[in-house]
Design a protein around this motif. Structure first.
Motif, short mmCIF file in Angstrom:
data_model
loop_
_atom_site.label_atom_id
_atom_site.label_comp_id
_atom_site.label_asym_id
_atom_site.label_seq_id
_atom_site.Cartn_x
_atom_site.Cartn_y
_atom_site.Cartn_z
N PRO A 51 0.89 -1.36 0.00
CA PRO A 51 -0.02 0.09 0.06
C PRO A 51 0.78 1.25 -0.10
N ASP A 52 2.12 1.22 0.39
CA ASP A 52 2.95 2.42 0.44
C ASP A 52 3.88 2.43 -0.60
N GLY A 53 3.65 1.63 -1.91
CA GLY A 53 4.42 1.61 -3.03
C GLY A 53 6.03 1.31 -2.63
N ASP A 54 6.38 0.50 -1.65
CA ASP A 54 7.82 0.04 -1.20
C ASP A 54 8.15 -0.74 -2.43
N SER A 55 9.51 -1.21 -2.64
CA SER A 55 10.18 -2.20 -3.43
C SER A 55 9.74 -3.58 -2.66
N LEU A 56 9.67 -4.58 -3.44
CA LEU A 56 9.35 -5.84 -2.76
C LEU A 56 10.34 -7.06 -3.37
N ILE A 60 -3.85 -2.18 -7.10
CA ILE A 60 -2.81 -1.60 -7.56
C ILE A 60 -3.09 -0.18 -7.48
N ASP A 61 -4.08 0.25 -8.19
CA ASP A 61 -4.48 1.77 -8.26
C ASP A 61 -5.81 1.82 -8.72
N ASN A 62 -6.63 2.69 -8.06
CA ASN A 62 -8.14 2.70 -8.46
C ASN A 62 -8.24 3.41 -9.90
N ASN A 63 -7.41 4.18 -10.42
CA ASN A 63 -7.35 4.57 -11.75
C ASN A 63 -7.03 3.62 -12.66
N ILE A 64 -6.60 2.46 -12.62
CA ILE A 64 -6.55 1.36 -13.56
C ILE A 64 -7.87 0.90 -14.11
N SER A 65 -8.18 0.49 -15.46
CA SER A 65 -9.30 -0.03 -15.92
C SER A 65 -8.91 -1.14 -16.80
N VAL A 66 -9.66 -2.14 -16.58
CA VAL A 66 -9.43 -3.43 -17.16
C VAL A 66 -10.72 -3.83 -18.05
N VAL A 67 -10.77 -4.00 -19.37
CA VAL A 67 -11.85 -4.50 -20.39
C VAL A 67 -11.63 -5.64 -20.80
N TYR A 68 -12.63 -6.63 -20.13
CA TYR A 68 -12.51 -8.09 -20.98
C TYR A 68 -13.59 -8.40 -21.82
N THR A 69 -13.18 -8.98 -23.13
CA THR A 69 -14.04 -9.58 -24.03
C THR A 69 -13.78 -11.14 -24.04
N ASN A 70 -14.85 -11.72 -24.42
CA ASN A 70 -15.01 -13.21 -25.03
C ASN A 70 -14.85 -13.89 -23.68
N ASP A 119 3.25 7.15 -8.40
CA ASP A 119 3.07 5.73 -8.64
C ASP A 119 4.28 4.86 -9.26
N THR A 120 5.56 5.82 -9.13
CA THR A 120 6.60 5.14 -9.94
C THR A 120 7.12 3.93 -9.30
N GLY A 121 7.81 3.02 -9.85
CA GLY A 121 8.34 1.82 -9.31
C GLY A 121 7.80 0.57 -9.95
N ILE A 157 2.19 -9.78 -15.11
CA ILE A 157 2.58 -8.78 -16.07
C ILE A 157 3.49 -7.63 -15.26
N PRO A 158 4.57 -7.52 -15.03
CA PRO A 158 5.14 -6.55 -14.39
C PRO A 158 4.93 -5.11 -14.87
N LEU A 159 4.53 -4.33 -14.32
CA LEU A 159 4.13 -2.84 -14.74
C LEU A 159 5.32 -1.89 -13.99
N HIS A 160 6.14 -1.43 -14.93
CA HIS A 160 7.18 -0.42 -14.20
C HIS A 160 6.87 1.04 -14.70
N VAL A 161 6.80 1.64 -13.74
CA VAL A 161 6.63 3.30 -13.97
C VAL A 161 7.83 4.02 -13.63
N TRP A 162 8.42 4.49 -14.78
CA TRP A 162 9.68 5.49 -14.53
C TRP A 162 9.31 6.89 -13.78
N PRO A 163 9.75 7.36 -13.10
CA PRO A 163 9.67 8.70 -12.53
C PRO A 163 10.04 9.73 -13.41
N ALA A 164 9.70 10.88 -13.10
CA ALA A 164 10.34 12.05 -13.80
C ALA A 164 11.76 12.49 -13.34
N THR A 165 12.47 12.80 -14.34
CA THR A 165 14.03 12.87 -14.11
C THR A 165 14.25 14.33 -13.22
N GLU A 166 14.60 14.40 -12.37
CA GLU A 166 14.86 15.72 -11.62
C GLU A 166 16.36 15.85 -11.18
#
Length: 995
Positions: free
Chosen positions: A200-205, A356-366, A384-386, A412-421
């Motif tokens: 829930p805290d987005g830490d690495s596992l 993972i995130d309430n903003n994710i939507s998944v649509v299934y067909t068939n 949501d990076t990481g 399916i691993p989803l890797h989100v790259w952060p903005a570079t600073e």
């Protein structure tokens, strides 16, 4: 038929014998997780997976949660009662592994192995902070029919533990497991499973295959006696290990330490224990662990394993590489995947996206086919990076004997790259060559550069590192680019180090001056381009501006000045210098500046030090240029300067100005002028002598002039008036003249009256003279798009909105007149119809046009209830296009049309899910279009029991059976109906009851 029933009965008896062995034990799995509440208070949950086999012990009413730390040996425990309701308002003790319809588990009185999930919860407030707290829980005893533990697996406790760090990571909640055990699979069939761990805290596992643990049962020990349980392989099998063979898999077992995905091909029918340990990291430091201990059930069956394949061509914004979706924070991520198996089998696919995130939507067909497609859309935020583990659960619901629904999980691993600073670890404003550390975050494989105009790249200690040291000599902008990926738009950042240049200046040699002798001092500052400086003279005595680079000094005594110059307010780069000033006492002239008329006399009043030699300049009009107080009769304006000279001292000077003002001679122009009403006439008065700069000019009266204080104002003709022009000097010497302005009136045009039209109509206008003068020309001022001829007396106009049309006429003496008329455009008639409408046999369509019209005529009239009203009912016998002519109340008209299309036959459908008592699908019933007669509508549960039947097409199932609400799950239905044309309409399938 008899032979098939006999074979099925033998299979069921065989399964019943293998599944219903006597068990006095019950512990099939468990996990201990926690949630931070506040301060050092955490809520712990023990999820216990209990075997439902007949004869197993009941779940305990409560369990102790025990804890200790490694900092000061603090110990403690709390009692965790069995929860009555779970989150989501579900009762405790839910089944976690349902059998297929007709094959109930032991939890429902059947023969298949079944398990229930029991939750225990308690809050713990830790009395101190420590970087390693251990919390544990045990329950007696493990199942006896476990094939990879020994000897005597029933003698071991099911023991799990968790660790946390409330010193460095207070406020952290543990990872949780989102995929329910207990997994079932077939021998000699490849199988994948994932516990669906999310943080829930987005830490690495990271994930580790651990030995199952044995420890205290339903009690606490201080310290606890915790041991690993040795594996006990069956005869003829190599020793089990925690690498690739924790049970009999012929060394095919693998665990992905980054995603937690388990893959293996079990060799034989068996029941085995697998223990997964999850490590949680933050900023490279481990802050906690949790363990899940579960059984795997392997049976002899022939269910082909499904596969999940990512459609690489469906990925946009990010990329699909090495089995992982790479995306960017703040940019949409999209991809699709297919779950496939052999033909004609039934797959049902689900996932853990909501964890993972309430903003994710998944649509299934068939769904419920042999190929199910899922498409994922996500806009990850900057928090949501990481790495996020997207777990897909594929259930083969074909349900062949022995009736076990085989479920595979894929990741399916989803890797989100952060903005570079780029961050600066020191001041961003420095003096030249001061070292400043920089650091780049949000990315990897950094490349550094500098923008043109700053210090060279050699001012950086390194150009391909995370944290270079920079030593610029001028203001420089450094650029960092993360090259770990090429598809993120936010992989570049800049930082500007401002360099303040120390001021370079020189006050020059010390000064010897005289009193009453203003001297302009100068720092002789050499400014650096683009840099501003703050100057401070100390003391500020006798200076006109102690913050100026070039102040004027009027000193009356000796003084020493210290000058401090600070660049851009940056004190560390300031510079100082000193100037000594020696002052000789001087003389005074008491005359101030004065103004006189030419020929007047001025007496000079002055006193001074006799050691000076005095001289007056100019000498014109001065009675004696070598004395203090001569008489002066100026011939023009002069500034008279008296200079006192003393050897070794700069001359001391006093001065004043005598303004000898002339008497002007004025000419206002011709005595009389005639102009048109409203015209503008440039006047041009003259006066001499013209070069005197201090005249006051005044026209009276000035109300008809653009300026009353100028020689050449513009006269605006309203009334006949006598204008007087006076030119005077500051002391009152003046000259004057006058001019008579005759104004002729101008009002000679007539125009046609205002008119009212509909949009897109054209109307003719007319303009003429009134006969009082000769009309020479006209000019219409409106846009040529609306006026047919801008110079016509009778133009045509076509305005689209209400418009005022203005015309300017010119008569024979050049005077003009302006008149206007308004063309009012009425509101446009509006009528709106849809393009088309479809009706089924036996149906009609209510025509209901929108808009502002009141009067309607429809064509053709055939099939209409009334062709002269706004909303007739249409019932055509063939496909028909209806036209409507409509008029608004103001008389403006318009037209629109609609196609009425006749469907060839009636239609029925059935929803795939419903929620009893909740809209929109509160009742599960047949949806139909047109005339249809229902023959039969029947609903069965998964064991084949008829839940509901009706032949009334308007009625449906409310989710109850014999007055009792049925549980959520999948049910089977059949529908048979006949259309009005006699066509047989049949549907059958599955419906999901949701509560």
């Amino acid at each position: 038929m008899t032979k098939k029933c006999t074979q099925f009965l033998l299979v069921c008896l065989t399964l019943l014998f293998s599944f219903s062995e006597s068990r006095a034990t019950h512990a099939a799995g468990g996990e201990l997780v926690y949630q931070w509440l506040s301060g050092s208070t955490y809520r712990f949950y023990f999820k216990f997976y209990k075997d439902c086999a007949p004869g197993s012990a009941s779940e305990p009413a409560s369990l102790p949660f025990c804890y200790y730390n490694s900092c000061n040996s603090t110990t403690g425990n709390v009692t965790a009662p069995k929860m009555s309701m779970l989150p989501g308002n579900l009762p405790n003790g839910q089944p976690v592994s349902l059998g297929c319809p007709g094959f109930p588990t032991t939890c429902d009185g059947g023969a298949l192995p079944g398990y229930r999930e029991w939750w225990y919860s308690a809050d713990i407030t830790f009395p101190s902070q420590c970087n390693f707290w251990t919390i544990y829980c045990g329950i007696n005893a493990r199942n006896t029919a476990i094939d990879n533990l020994g000897p005597g697996p029933g003698s071991y406790t099911l023991f799990v533990k968790a660790t946390l760090d409330n010193l460095n990571a207070q406020g952290n909640s543990s990872p949780t497991f989102t995929i329910k055990p207990v997994p079932y699979t077939c021998a000699n069939t490849p199988f994948t499973y994932n516990n669906g761990v999310v943080d829930p805290d987005g830490d690495s596992l990271s994930f580790e295959l651990a030995f199952p643990l044995n420890g205290p049962g339903q009690t606490c020990q201080n310290p606890p006696n915790i041991t690993n349980i040795d594996y006990a392989p069956t005869a003829g099998v190599d020793n089990y290990d925690n690498v690739d063979n924790p049970f009999n898999t012929n060394n095919t077992f693998t665990l992905n330490t980054f995603t937690g995905q388990m893959s293996f091909t079990p060799a034989v029918q068996s029941e085995n224990v697998v223990s997964i340990k999850v490590h949680e990291y933050r900023n490279g430091q481990e802050i906690g662990t949790v363990i899940r201990d579960i059984q795997t059930i392997i049976r002899v069956c022939n269910v082909p394993p499904p596969q999940v394949v990512v459609d690489a061509n469906s990925v946009y914004v990010g990329t699909y590489v090495n089995g992982q979706i790479e995306g960017c924070a703040g940019q949409p991520m999209h991809f699709c995947f297919d779950a496939v198996t052999v033909a004609d089998r039934i797959l049902v696919v689900d996932d853990n996206h909501e964890f993972i995130d309430n903003n994710i939507s998944v649509v299934y067909t068939n769904q419920a086919t042999d190929t199910v497609t899922g498409c994922v859309d996500w806009l990850p935020g900057f928090a949501d990076t990481g790495l996020h583990i997207f777990v897909i659960t594929v259930k083969d619901s074909t349900c062949e004997p022995p009736g076990i629904p085989i479920t595979n999980t894929f990741t399916i691993p989803l890797h989100v790259w952060p903005a570079t600073e780029v961050l600066i670890l020191g001041p961003d404003t420095i003096c030249p060559l001061e070292p400043v550390p920089l650091v780049a975050i949000g990315g990897a494989n950094y490349q550094w550069d500098v923008l043109p105009g700053g210090s060279p790249i050699t001012s950086m200690s390194c150009t391909a590192c995370d944290n270079p040291m920079v030593t610029p000599t001028v203001t420089t902008t450094y650029v960092v680019t993360s090259t770990i990926n090429t598809y993120c738009d936010l992989n570049r950042d800049t930082i500007t180090i401002t360099v303040r240049q120390p001021p370079v200046f020189d006050l020059g040699p010390d000064i010897i001056t005289c009193v009453n002798n203003p001297v302009q001092l100068n720092t002789n500052l050499v400014p650096y381009p683009g840099q501003t400086y703050a100057v401070q003279w100390d003391p500020p005595t006798w200076l006109d501006d102690p913050t100026s680079n070039t102040p004027w000094m009027d000193a009356f005594a000796d003084v020493t000045y210290i000058v401090t110059i600070i660049p851009d307010g940056f004190v560390p780069c300031q510079t100082k210098d000193t100037l000594n000033v020696t002052v000789l006492q001087g003389f005074d002239v008491f005359n101030g500046d004065t103004a006189i008329c030419m020929g007047d006399t001025v007496q000079v009043n002055a006193t001074g030090d006799t050691r000076y030699t005095y001289s007056w300049t100019p000498v014109t009009g001065v009675s004696d240029p070598s004395i203090f107080n001569p008489f002066i009769v100026p011939d023009t304006t002069h500034t008279y300067v008296v200079t006192a000279t003393y050897p070794g001292c700069r001359d001391s000077i006093q001065l004043f100005t005598i303004d000898a003002q002339p008497v002007p001679i004025v000419d206002a122009g011709p005595p009389e002028m005639t102009v048109c009403l409203g015209s503008r006439t440039q006047l041009n008065a003259t006066y001499t002598p013209f070069g005197y700069p201090y005249y006051t000019l005044l026209w009276t009266p000035g109300s008809s002039l653009t300026a009353s204080d100028a020689a050449d104002p513009v006269f605006i003709a309203f009334d006949t008036v006598m204008l007087h022009f006076v030119v005077s000097t500051p002391v009152g010497c003046k000259g004057e003249d006058s001019i008579l302005m005759n104004v002729n009136p101008s009002d000679f045009l007539d125009i046609s009256a205002d008119q009212v039209i509909c949009p897109r109509d054209t109307v003719q206008l007319h303009v003429s003279g009134d006969g009082s003068t000769t009309l020479i020309s006209v000019n219409w001022t409106e846009d040529f798009h609306y006026v047919s001829d801008a110079s016509s007396l009778d133009p045509y106009v076509s305005p689209i909105t209400t418009t005022t049309f203005t015309v300017i006429g010119t008569d024979h003496i050049g005077c003009t007149d302006t008149v206007s008329t308004e063309i009012i455009v009425k509101a446009e008639a509006i009528v709106n119809l849809p393009d088309s409408a479809v009706i089924y046999p036996g149906e009609t369509y209510q025509l209901d046009p929108g808009g502002n019209c009141l009067y309607f005529t429809w064509f053709p009239p055939s099939g209409l209830s009334d062709d002269q009203i706004a909303n007739p009912v249409a019932a055509p016998e063939v496909n028909t296009r209806y036209y409507v002519d409509a008029a608004a109340e103001n008389g403006c008209a318009t037209r629109d049309s609609i196609d009425i299309i006749l469907a060839p036959d009636s239609y029925i459908d059935v929803p795939n899910a419903f929620t009893p008592g909740a809209a929109p699908n509160a009742i599960f019933k047949v949806v139909y279009k047109g005339n249809a007669t229902l023959k039969k509508f029947v609903v069965y549960n998964r064991w084949g029991v008829k839940m509901y039947e009706t032949s009334n097409i308007t009625e449906g199932w409310d989710g109850t059976y014999n007055g009792k609400a049925q549980p959520m799950g999948v049910y089977v239905y059949t529908v048979e109906a006949v259309s009005s044309t006699g066509k047989r309409l049949v549907k059958q399938g599955n419906v999901t009851l949701i509560r």
